[in-house]
Write an enzyme that holds these catalytic residues in place. Structure first.
Site, PDB file in Angstrom:
ATOM      1  N   ASP A   1      72.122  44.931  19.763  1.00 53.00           N
ATOM      2  CA  ASP A   1      73.184  45.653  19.073  1.00 53.00           C
ATOM      3  C   ASP A   1      72.845  45.712  17.586  1.00 53.00           C
ATOM      4  OD1 ASP A   1      75.697  46.956  18.915  1.00 53.00           O
ATOM      5  OD2 ASP A   1      76.613  45.106  18.210  1.00 53.00           O
TER       6      ASP A   1
ATOM      7  N   ASP B   1      75.412  46.581  14.539  1.00 54.82           N
ATOM      8  CA  ASP B   1      76.433  45.993  13.676  1.00 54.82           C
ATOM      9  C   ASP B   1      76.857  44.631  14.206  1.00 54.82           C
ATOM     10  OD1 ASP B   1      76.994  48.127  11.652  1.00 54.82           O
ATOM     11  OD2 ASP B   1      77.390  49.285  13.456  1.00 54.82           O
TER      12      ASP B   1
END
Length: 265
Positions: free
Chosen positions: A14, A16
């Site tokens: 991922d 953020d």
């Protein structure tokens, strides 16, 4: 050998909360990615946000100090376009969203229209228009299939939470009685399309995320081992609230530097 001791050949991570936080580099993220590149380990950076194109995200990440190739970025917009191209090649769609989504659909040959489209596709935007949402409701009511890039109810901003795709999708559902099909995390479909993108197998790939309810569950359901880092949303304490667990919990990706080939040993 147990699964945890099998070699790691590729990574999905991922963006953020794992690599950056509000446009600030998370310490160690640059070293982690540098090690993957040095070892020629395939990886993809994932985001549920459909606002920006991979090129725009590349520029954003470079500003934080991360030099990530455009082709190593996989968004919910790209996953949605891939899904629609598989389902109905050369179709039509009415889009509520930004350039990240419209560009992805144009690139698969879709025509964007408000005249009897095959799909209404809802994505992320910071300027949701009441007129556009009303048009979407009317088109779904008339039979357009309802697709949403991701189910996130809120998104972050410097001033606090913002309504996101999931919240607006709920509004359209309440008005029409039609539930959308969500393509992005936690749908393992996004994980599988990402794996195909880099020619990877789930058994030898790790998913790294900061959220139990999207990253970890999506990776688990796609058959991958998972690592939760506590630099974003979920914490070591909140892990205990879920009926499933990540393979490992780390303070940050910095702990993987020097052992990306054997992260669980």
């Amino acid at each position: 050998m147990t699964q945890d001791n099998e070699p790691i050949l590729s990574y999905l991570t991922d963006m953020d909360g794992v690599l950056v936080h509000e446009d600030q580099l998370i310490p160690g993220a640059d070293e982690f990615l540098a090690e993957l590149r040095a070892n020629n380990t395939p990886f993809l950076v994932l985001t549920n946000n459909s606002i920006r194109t991979p090129r725009d995200l590349q520029a954003r990440l470079r500003h934080t100090g991360l030099d990530i190739p455009e082709e190593a970025i996989w968004t919910s917009a790209l996953a949605t376009a891939t899904f629609l191209n598989d389902q109905r090649p050369g179709g039509t769609a009415y889009v509520v969203g930004e350039s990240g989504l419209t560009t992805a659909l144009h690139e698969i040959g879709y025509v964007l229209t408000d005249s009897a489209p095959d799909y209404v596709v809802l994505g992320e935007t910071r300027t949701y228009s009441f007129e556009a949402i009303t048009t979407a409701i009317r088109l779904v009511e008339k039979g357009a299939r309802f697709i949403a890039t991701n189910p996130d109810a809120t998104g972050p901003s410097r001033d606090g939470l913002l309504p996101a795709t999931g919240s607006v999708a709920a509004l359209i559902t309440r008005a029409t009685g039609k539930e959308p099909y969500y393509v992005g995390k936690p749908n393992p479909l996004m994980m599988r399309s990402a794996l195909r993108r880099i020619g990877a197998h789930s058994q030898s790939t790790v998913m790294i995320g900061d959220r139990m309810d999207t990253d970890v569950i999506a990776g688990l359901e796609a058959g991958m081992r998972t690592i939760l880092v506590t630099t974003g949303i979920s914490t070591r304490k909140s892990v205990e609230q879920y009926p499933y667990r990540p393979t490992a919990v780390l303070d940050s990706v910095a702990e993987l530097v020097g052992r990306t080939d054997k992260p669980f040993s």
